[in-house]
Motif scaffolding. Structure first.
Motif, PDB file in Angstrom:
ATOM      1  N   ASP A 127       0.890  -1.159   0.000  1.00 37.37           N
ATOM      2  CA  ASP A 127       0.000   0.000   0.000  1.00 37.37           C
ATOM      3  C   ASP A 127       0.927   1.208   0.000  1.00 37.37           C
ATOM      4  O   ASP A 127       1.644   1.446   0.967  1.00 37.37           O
ATOM      5  CB  ASP A 127      -0.861  -0.107   1.270  1.00 37.37           C
ATOM      6  N   SER A 130      -0.747   6.501  -2.290  1.00 35.43           N
ATOM      7  CA  SER A 130      -1.995   6.844  -1.595  1.00 35.43           C
ATOM      8  C   SER A 130      -2.165   8.325  -1.255  1.00 35.43           C
ATOM      9  O   SER A 130      -2.372   8.669  -0.087  1.00 35.43           O
ATOM     10  CB  SER A 130      -2.094   6.005  -0.311  1.00 35.43           C
ATOM     11  N   ASN A 132      -3.882  12.152  -1.028  1.00 38.53           N
ATOM     12  CA  ASN A 132      -5.233  12.625  -0.753  1.00 38.53           C
ATOM     13  C   ASN A 132      -5.717  13.407  -1.948  1.00 38.53           C
ATOM     14  O   ASN A 132      -5.013  14.301  -2.427  1.00 38.53           O
ATOM     15  CB  ASN A 132      -5.223  13.499   0.494  1.00 38.53           C
ATOM     16  N   TYR A 316     -10.850   7.392   9.171  1.00 39.62           N
ATOM     17  CA  TYR A 316      -9.618   6.806   8.607  1.00 39.62           C
ATOM     18  C   TYR A 316      -9.323   5.409   9.171  1.00 39.62           C
ATOM     19  O   TYR A 316      -9.069   4.465   8.440  1.00 39.62           O
ATOM     20  CB  TYR A 316      -8.463   7.777   8.905  1.00 39.62           C
ATOM     21  N   ASP A 320      -9.430   1.791   7.242  1.00 37.09           N
ATOM     22  CA  ASP A 320      -8.221   0.965   7.130  1.00 37.09           C
ATOM     23  C   ASP A 320      -8.458  -0.456   7.640  1.00 37.09           C
ATOM     24  O   ASP A 320      -7.938  -1.428   7.093  1.00 37.09           O
ATOM     25  CB  ASP A 320      -7.051   1.600   7.906  1.00 37.09           C
ATOM     26  N   GLN A 344       2.489   8.536  11.001  1.00 35.44           N
ATOM     27  CA  GLN A 344       1.312   7.648  11.076  1.00 35.44           C
ATOM     28  C   GLN A 344       1.593   6.373  11.872  1.00 35.44           C
ATOM     29  O   GLN A 344       0.818   5.415  11.842  1.00 35.44           O
ATOM     30  CB  GLN A 344       0.835   7.295   9.669  1.00 35.44           C
TER      31      GLN A 344
HETATM   32  N1  ARG Z   1      -3.779   9.123   2.346  1.00 35.74           N
HETATM   33  C1  ARG Z   1      -2.832   9.001   3.412  1.00 35.74           C
HETATM   34  C2  ARG Z   1      -1.943  10.220   3.452  1.00 35.74           C
HETATM   35  O1  ARG Z   1      -1.766  10.902   2.454  1.00 35.74           O
HETATM   36  C3  ARG Z   1      -1.966   7.777   3.297  1.00 35.74           C
HETATM   37  C4  ARG Z   1      -2.691   6.466   3.263  1.00 35.74           C
HETATM   38  C5  ARG Z   1      -1.792   5.309   3.582  1.00 35.74           C
HETATM   39  N2  ARG Z   1      -2.425   4.044   3.506  1.00 35.74           N
HETATM   40  C6  ARG Z   1      -3.317   3.542   4.375  1.00 35.74           C
HETATM   41  N3  ARG Z   1      -3.831   2.367   4.153  1.00 35.74           N
HETATM   42  N4  ARG Z   1      -3.667   4.224   5.435  1.00 35.74           N
HETATM   43  O2  ARG Z   1      -1.359  10.493   4.485  1.00 35.74           O
END
Ligand code: ARG
Length: 575
Positions: A127, A130, A132, A316, A320, A344
């Motif tokens: 993954d 990704s 936004n 979120y 997930d 994260q």
């Molecule tokens: N969209 C998130 C960001 O830009 C990252 C996502 C990562 N992947 C996940 N499965 N949470 O910070």
């Protein structure tokens, strides 16, 4: 060899406390570091100081050296060692260079460098990237994109089936905000003309305005709730924002040569959250807190994992959780890897913990692969404050500079634009992946766009040089027919050693989720090759010597191209 011996000894010697051993265990890399190269050749090619092992063996170093000597002798079926001698506490190793070179050459030319079977019948999900939607793709996103893409190539090389997932950030309260902002301060033409720029502009405006006007937040929340309930108008606007964003993302992925098997973003899991909630409830993991549904993680020293917010919408975390359950069912992965910024860390710890509490053993196979911050002038990137560099800007600038350089240095080159793309993009990818994953990066245009020193173009240039030698040579000698004893000079021998270590660095990169291992390897290889090129006459040497050296050139080009491929970098044949 030595590592295996020590492990066996540990087992033989039951009287030694197991814990103690673990503390004293030496990894293969550590053993390698212990090996000394004696300043005087009469003490051998390598020397192993055995007093390091006294704690494990509880014996005098000299006796340990004797024990290891006998074991190594037995294991050396290929005759790589000519002689072993114990001198005080040292075990001195004398190589049989000819046999050793044969082995080095053999390692270098094995099919797929000998590593295609490791991951057989295993599946890895990665993954990464990704981004936004409705926000520009900035240099920070480049990191996850490039690290993830490289891990894809590395695991694939090791024979794994790899599933590339782009978990787009395409769902959440922020889209409620965007809808409100759009209706208040923008229009169709502006968004169509300016794309993400415009969406970002109104998003920032929303943040500022809502500080004074709390009703705006309420309005945004209710729009998001409408989205979750499948209300048509809300979804139409949202979908359109998503398309606008995807156009920009696709442009960047194309330039980088990155692709995905699935673009299943957060919105994809929205309708899978109710099942998750049911399961959590059945397993007595869900509790209420101020109207929200949470999984309490207090006992694990973590804040609660929010599942459903008090307005009934998903979040979120819950998306997930739904995602990983879906992936496990759908792909039956052996490992699921998430590449995101280190900020994260807690998010993934919580998600993995909840999966464990749900009774899934495979929670152990969920791996967060974090990376350090990208800073600009010492400050964290932020689209809100404008402290930002957009990915597309550096990519196009790098290609432009590469093209200028080609015009200056090699104006007759075939397909200059295509080569410029490979060099420019190669420079950026290499710069990113050369940094150790966890190190913060201070973004500097100068560093990113440099084509000299430890850079992608330097490695690409080395590859083109090797290719041009082979082209001039015309004939291609066979590896079994050359006289390997001609390759025993120090320079060639060091190059061969690096060639033979390729496979090992692939394994190391995979085990540590660390593409920088490969990037560093390509620099070592290029540097050793360039030294060889300058010191050893190739094309004008006597036939036998020339043939032997051509084999080395051929192996170098093959491995360089392959290794760069693992980073996601193409090598032009000429530059
Ligand atoms: N969209 C998130 C960001 O830009 C990252 C996502 C990562 N992947 C996940 N499965 N949470 O910070």
């Amino acid at each position: 060899i030595v590592e295996e011996e020590i492990d066996k000894e540990e087992i033989d010697k039951e009287e030694i406390d197991k814990e103690e051993i673990d503390k004293e265990r030496f990894t293969k890399d550590q053993i390698k570091n212990l090996l000394e190269v004696p300043s005087n050749q009469i003490y051998g090619d390598y020397s192993l100081p055995c007093f390091y092992f006294t704690k494990i063996f509880k014996m005098a170093p000299k006796l340990i050296a004797e024990v290891i000597k006998e074991k190594i002798k037995m294991m050396d079926t290929e005759g790589i060692l000519k002689n072993l001698e114990v001198v005080n506490g040292f075990l001195n190793l004398y190589l049989n260079k000819e046999n050793h070179i044969k082995k080095l050459l053999f390692e270098g030319r094995k099919e797929d460098f000998g590593c295609g079977k490791a991951g057989l019948a295993q599946t890895v999900c990665i993954d990464y990237s990704s981004p936004n939607i409705a926000k520009n793709f900035h240099v920070g996103h480049l990191r996850t994109t490039l690290i993830g893409n490289s891990l894809y190539h590395i695991y694939k090389k090791l024979g794994y089936q790899v599933i590339r997932i782009n978990h787009l950030g395409d769902w959440g309260t922020q889209f409620g905000k965007l809808i409100v902002a759009y209706q208040k301060w923008s229009n169709k033409e502006a968004v169509e003309e300016k794309g993400i720029e415009e969406l970002l502009r109104i998003y920032i405006k929303f943040s500022k305005e809502s500080e004074q006007n709390l009703e705006l937040e309420e309005e945004a929340r209710s729009w998001f709730v409408k989205m979750e309930q499948g209300e048509k108008e809300a979804l139409t606007i949202w979908k359109w924002f998503k398309e606008i964003s995807m156009i920009e993302f696709e442009r960047i992925y194309d330039l980088l040569g990155v692709s995905f098997d699935y673009y299943t973003g957060e919105s994809f899991y929205m309708d899978k959250v109710p099942d998750l909630v049911r399961e959590l409830m059945e397993k007595h993991l869900l509790s209420e807190s101020e109207g929200a549904k949470i999984v309490d993680l207090n006992q694990f020293d973590m804040p609660p994992c929010m599942i459903i917010k008090k307005d009934g919408s998903s979040i979120y975390h819950s998306r997930d959780l739904a995602a990983v359950l879906y992936r496990k069912k759908q792909y039956q992965f052996d490992k699921c890897i998430y590449v995101t910024g280190q900020e994260q860390k807690l998010h993934f710890e919580q998600v993995f913990k909840v999966i464990e509490l749900m009774g899934y053993e495979w929670s152990q196979n969920l791996i967060h692969v974090p990376y350090g911050l990208v800073r600009l002038q010492g400050v964290k990137l932020s689209s809100r404050t404008g402290n930002i560099v957009y990915a597309e800007d550096i990519l196009t600038e790098a290609i432009k500079r590469a093209l200028e350089l080609i015009h200056q240095k090699n104006p007759n080159l075939d397909q200059p634009k295509e080569v410029a793309r490979k060099i420019g993009i190669g420079a950026i990818i290499f710069h990113d992946l050369f940094h150790q994953r966890m190190k913060d990066v201070d973004f500097s245009w100068e560093d990113v766009l440099s084509f000299e020193g430890t850079t992608g173009p330097y490695v690409q240039y080395t590859y083109a040089r090797a290719k041009s030698i082979l082209k001039k040579a015309e004939n291609k000698p066979k590896i079994d027919e050359v006289d390997v004893s001609l390759l025993s000079d120090v320079t060639t021998y060091s190059l061969l050693k690096i060639i033979s270590e390729y496979k090992e660095s692939i394994y190391e990169a995979a085990n540590r989720f660390e593409p920088s291992v490969i990037a560093r390897y390509t620099i070592l290889l290029s540097t050793a090759f360039n030294k060889f090129y300058h010191e050893c006459n190739i094309l004008n040497a006597d036939e036998n010597l020339r043939d032997a050296r051509l084999i080395v050139v051929d192996l170098t080009q093959e491995i360089t191209k392959d290794a760069m491929g693992l980073l996601g970098i193409e090598c032009p044949e000429e530059m």
